[in-house]
Structure formats: structure tokens, C-alpha cells
Design a protein around this motif. Structure first.
Motif, PDB file in Angstrom:
ATOM      1  N   VAL A 113       0.836  -1.203   0.000  1.00 24.65           N
ATOM      2  CA  VAL A 113       0.000   0.000   0.000  1.00 24.65           C
ATOM      3  C   VAL A 113       0.871   1.253   0.000  1.00 24.65           C
ATOM      4  O   VAL A 113       0.646   2.183  -0.776  1.00 24.65           O
ATOM      5  CB  VAL A 113      -0.956   0.013   1.219  1.00 24.65           C
TER       6      VAL A 113
ATOM      7  N   HIS B 210      -6.184  -1.480  -1.856  1.00 27.54           N
ATOM      8  CA  HIS B 210      -7.127  -1.083  -0.815  1.00 27.54           C
ATOM      9  C   HIS B 210      -7.330  -2.216   0.187  1.00 27.54           C
ATOM     10  O   HIS B 210      -7.193  -3.389  -0.164  1.00 27.54           O
ATOM     11  CB  HIS B 210      -8.476  -0.732  -1.448  1.00 27.54           C
TER      12      HIS B 210
ATOM     13  N   TYR C  48      -5.688  -7.261   1.512  1.00 27.23           N
ATOM     14  CA  TYR C  48      -5.782  -6.129   0.592  1.00 27.23           C
ATOM     15  C   TYR C  48      -6.152  -6.621  -0.793  1.00 27.23           C
ATOM     16  O   TYR C  48      -6.039  -7.800  -1.094  1.00 27.23           O
ATOM     17  CB  TYR C  48      -4.448  -5.357   0.567  1.00 27.23           C
TER      18      TYR C  48
END
Length: 75
Positions: A17, A26, A39
Motif C-alpha cells: 500500500v 485497498h 488487501y
């Protein structure tokens, strides 16, 4: 071709990320089968740069191809 985070292998470490230059990674809701955070990559935004693959410490958590069958994507 966008990369894919394998939902059931991801351990939620999130190095990807921080490293992603286009913010296409995300957090997913809840926990995966391992009981960890996970994620997902937005295929429409991913530019296939490969940085996520380089920084992820979990072997097999990211694959260098678009595999929607391996990645849960929240609705």
C-alpha cells in the motif's frame, strides 16, 4: 496487465500500500481464511509497475497477472 493480490495468502502487512505509486491497493473488509487482514488491487487503476511484488514479504501473496478468481474484490 494488472497484478493480483491472492486474498487467502495475503497477511495484511501492507508494505504494498505504501509503495504503490497510483494508490490502487485497498484494504478488504473482515479477515481472510488465515484470519488476517487482506488487501486487493483495483485492476482499473493498476499500472503494472511491479513495485508491490518487490516489496511484499509474503511469498505468493501477489501474482504478476490479472486473476480475479484469486482476489476477492469488495462490491
Amino acid at each position: 496487465m494488472p497484478h493480483t493480490i491472492v486474498t487467502d495468502v495475503c497477511e495484511g502487512i501492507a508494505d504494498c500500500v505504501e509503495a504503490c505509486p497510483v494508490a490502487c491497493i485497498h484494504d478488504g473488509p473482515g479477515k481472510n481464511v488465515k484470519g488476517t487482514d487482506w488487501y486487493w488491487i483495483d485492476f482499473a487503476t493498476c499500472i503494472d509497475c511491479g513495485i508491490c511484488l518487490q516489496v511484499c514479504p509474503v511469498e505468493g501473496a501477489i501474482v504478476p497477472e490479472e486473476r480475479p478468481d484469486l482476489q476477492k474484490t469488495p462490491e
